[in-house]
Enzyme design. Sequence first.
Site, PDB file in Angstrom:
ATOM      1  N   LEU A 158     -10.166   3.198   6.231  1.00 13.22           N
ATOM      2  CA  LEU A 158      -8.735   3.624   6.471  1.00 13.22           C
ATOM      3  C   LEU A 158      -8.029   2.699   5.333  1.00 13.22           C
ATOM      4  O   LEU A 158      -8.050   1.759   4.934  1.00 13.22           O
ATOM      5  CB  LEU A 158      -8.308   3.412   7.512  1.00 13.22           C
ATOM      6  CG  LEU A 158      -8.530   2.129   8.372  1.00 13.22           C
ATOM      7  CD1 LEU A 158      -7.180   1.243   8.143  1.00 13.22           C
ATOM      8  CD2 LEU A 158      -8.601   2.250   9.929  1.00 13.22           C
ATOM      9  N   CYS A 268      -6.844  -5.627   0.596  1.00  8.36           N
ATOM     10  CA  CYS A 268      -8.262  -5.239   0.574  1.00  8.36           C
ATOM     11  C   CYS A 268      -8.773  -5.158  -1.120  1.00  8.36           C
ATOM     12  O   CYS A 268      -9.571  -5.959  -1.508  1.00  8.36           O
ATOM     13  CB  CYS A 268      -8.499  -3.887   0.967  1.00  8.36           C
ATOM     14  SG  CYS A 268      -7.822  -3.690   2.662  1.00  8.36           S
ATOM     15  N   ARG A 337       0.836  -8.603   1.626  1.00  7.27           N
ATOM     16  CA  ARG A 337      -0.165  -9.366   1.169  1.00  7.27           C
ATOM     17  C   ARG A 337      -0.569  -8.861  -0.119  1.00  7.27           C
ATOM     18  O   ARG A 337      -0.689  -7.879  -0.591  1.00  7.27           O
ATOM     19  CB  ARG A 337      -1.220  -9.322   2.116  1.00  7.27           C
ATOM     20  CG  ARG A 337      -1.174 -10.198   3.119  1.00  7.27           C
ATOM     21  CD  ARG A 337      -2.265  -9.978   4.300  1.00  7.27           C
ATOM     22  NE  ARG A 337      -2.246  -8.774   4.765  1.00  7.27           N
ATOM     23  CZ  ARG A 337      -3.381  -8.037   5.949  1.00  7.27           C
ATOM     24  NH1 ARG A 337      -4.186  -8.909   5.947  1.00  7.27           N
ATOM     25  NH2 ARG A 337      -3.101  -7.129   6.156  1.00  7.27           N
TER      26      ARG A 337
HETATM   27  C1  UGA Z   1      -7.637   0.633   0.250  1.00  3.61           C
HETATM   28  C2  UGA Z   1      -8.575   1.696   0.223  1.00  3.61           C
HETATM   29  O1  UGA Z   1      -7.757   2.789  -0.596  1.00  3.61           O
HETATM   30  C3  UGA Z   1      -9.139   2.118   1.485  1.00  3.61           C
HETATM   31  O2  UGA Z   1     -10.078   3.347   1.372  1.00  3.61           O
HETATM   32  C4  UGA Z   1      -9.927   1.211   2.013  1.00  3.61           C
HETATM   33  O3  UGA Z   1     -10.208   1.366   3.340  1.00  3.61           O
HETATM   34  C5  UGA Z   1      -8.957  -0.154   2.189  1.00  3.61           C
HETATM   35  O4  UGA Z   1      -8.455  -0.531   1.071  1.00  3.61           O
HETATM   36  C6  UGA Z   1      -9.712  -1.158   2.961  1.00  3.61           C
HETATM   37  O5  UGA Z   1     -10.382  -1.636   2.287  1.00  3.61           O
HETATM   38  O6  UGA Z   1      -9.397  -1.546   4.212  1.00  3.61           O
HETATM   39  P1  UGA Z   1      -5.095   0.357   1.127  1.00  3.61           P
HETATM   40  O7  UGA Z   1      -5.383  -1.394   0.831  1.00  3.61           O
HETATM   41  O8  UGA Z   1      -4.443   0.576   2.499  1.00  3.61           O
HETATM   42  O9  UGA Z   1      -6.436   1.091   1.074  1.00  3.61           O
HETATM   43  O10 UGA Z   1      -4.247   0.850  -0.066  1.00  3.61           O
HETATM   44  P2  UGA Z   1      -4.180   1.816  -1.337  1.00  3.61           P
HETATM   45  O11 UGA Z   1      -3.690   2.913  -0.919  1.00  3.61           O
HETATM   46  O12 UGA Z   1      -5.780   1.891  -1.797  1.00  3.61           O
HETATM   47  O13 UGA Z   1      -3.575   1.181  -2.308  1.00  3.61           O
HETATM   48  C7  UGA Z   1      -3.815  -0.275  -2.988  1.00  3.61           C
HETATM   49  C8  UGA Z   1      -2.824  -0.528  -3.897  1.00  3.61           C
HETATM   50  O14 UGA Z   1      -3.177   0.347  -5.306  1.00  3.61           O
HETATM   51  C9  UGA Z   1      -1.549  -0.524  -3.699  1.00  3.61           C
HETATM   52  O15 UGA Z   1      -0.720  -1.488  -4.468  1.00  3.61           O
HETATM   53  C10 UGA Z   1      -0.938   1.000  -4.615  1.00  3.61           C
HETATM   54  O16 UGA Z   1       0.420   0.673  -4.949  1.00  3.61           O
HETATM   55  C11 UGA Z   1      -1.976   0.675  -5.788  1.00  3.61           C
HETATM   56  N1  UGA Z   1      -2.019   2.169  -6.616  1.00  3.61           N
HETATM   57  C12 UGA Z   1      -2.778   2.986  -5.663  1.00  3.61           C
HETATM   58  C13 UGA Z   1      -1.835   2.345  -7.548  1.00  3.61           C
HETATM   59  O17 UGA Z   1      -1.253   1.139  -8.238  1.00  3.61           O
HETATM   60  N2  UGA Z   1      -1.978   3.394  -8.181  1.00  3.61           N
HETATM   61  C14 UGA Z   1      -2.708   4.583  -7.477  1.00  3.61           C
HETATM   62  O18 UGA Z   1      -3.071   5.531  -8.322  1.00  3.61           O
HETATM   63  C15 UGA Z   1      -3.127   4.543  -6.391  1.00  3.61           C
END
Ligand code: UGA
Length: 441
Positions: A158, A268, A337
């Site tokens: 998730l 994560c 975080r």
């Molecule tokens: C992430 C994964 O997407 C989930 O599939 C996973 O289950 C989760 O970690 C976990 O291991 O529990 P999350 O940490 O909620 O989910 O956040 P994301 O939506 O993946 O974003 C992570 C970071 O990447 C954010 O800082 C976001 O701004 C950045 N991001 C995301 C980008 O810089 N570019 C993008 O195109 C997408």
Amino acid sequence: MNLSVLGCGYVGLVTGACFADLGNNISCYDISSKRVNSLKKSVVPFHEPGLDNLVAEKVENGQLAFTSSLKNCLEFSDVYFICVGTPQKHSGKPNLDFIDAAITSIFEYVTEQKNSAVKKHIFIKSTVPPGTVKSYLKKLKSRKLDKLISISSNPEFLKEGSAIQDFMKPDRVVVGSNDADAIEVLRLLHRPILWKSDRLMIVSPESSETIKYSANAFLAMKISFINEIAKLSDAIGADINEIRKGIGSDERINPNFLYSGIGYGGSCFPKDIRGLSYVFKKNNITPHLVNATLNVNEEQLEHFLNKIFTIYSKKVLKTKTFAVWGQAFKPNTDDIRESVGIKLVQRLSPLVKELKIFEPIAKKNAQNEHSELSNVTFSSSLPSSIKGSDALIICTECREFWNIDTNIFTMLNDNNIFDGRNILDKNILLDEGIHYFGVGR
Ligand code: UGA
């Protein structure tokens, strides 16, 4: 079914509340009695859309209960979901102390109950290094508990901000197990959400644990890849948004997770990528791509800050006030975080006159984080953060920032906008005489 969930953090609470919503009865345990007490009153300790309502509804109808007694939680059912934290140590090695404590308690509990005819099933949802289930299975055997307990991996995929939706409509449910009964338990539990499509994947525990790490590493690698191309784009005058569309339209690549910016953060990606790198090294393999993913992400903030340092000399910077929009690591969460926005503020604060932050959801957490920084203030609205500022920096792609009335930017003394998430319309701003600096644009 009756289910026990160990750990009331992000994964545990969502798992408990969603399984309750699917008709099960849940006992959730947490070591923090403060957290348990507030959850008993349906107060969720973090922001996740829809979760507080779901918890309140399920607590009220008696399907979801919270306890700080591990014994009570274990007595409640024969199915245990381990959802405790696996923070990382300095070496990048995930700290499995909480998992160890939970599993050891279950072993002890079952040893006391040896006469019970019902087999207990443990599912590890926490993100753990490949080989963790295997090592616990060995311990089970050596304690002669292997007929009484099964241990399987059941990673969670998730995303914060859309956790309930992700749980209820999963792309896949992965079960890493060698135990037919345990697999059947998970199949039954997921029937209501997987009946339309057979997305239950049964694999070995080692594959399951590696799927979780590799999924996060691959997504983070996509982000670092586009951020690296953004640097080239900056150097030659291309636009990374156009490049994203151009390459993302190839369905083998797809445009998701190809948004360039100041880098990824959260609880994560940073932890899991370092964890995976550690696992590689432990197996005497050099993780070239994984390490590059990490390195690019760590350099990305400096690449962005250099845009500001190019416009303002050190001396001038000291006289400047910046509006800063967003501190959460991503929109729709109060989680800060490993947020790059937080790092940006900590890095800029000693170099500038003032930083005026607007943060829609994570304000309280960001305030705590920056409490020692005397030149950091928090504004109650977007316009009030801009008023009296010389330039604007965007750190998080919050929805309310995208279509902001550009008239408010006339209040910026220097007309400079540094868009760390590439969300504003560059052409409109340039037409209005604003100096726009995106990432790779
Ligand atoms: C992430 C994964 O997407 C989930 O599939 C996973 O289950 C989760 O970690 C976990 O291991 O529990 P999350 O940490 O909620 O989910 O956040 P994301 O939506 O993946 O974003 C992570 C970071 O990447 C954010 O800082 C976001 O701004 C950045 N991001 C995301 C980008 O810089 N570019 C993008 O195109 C997408």
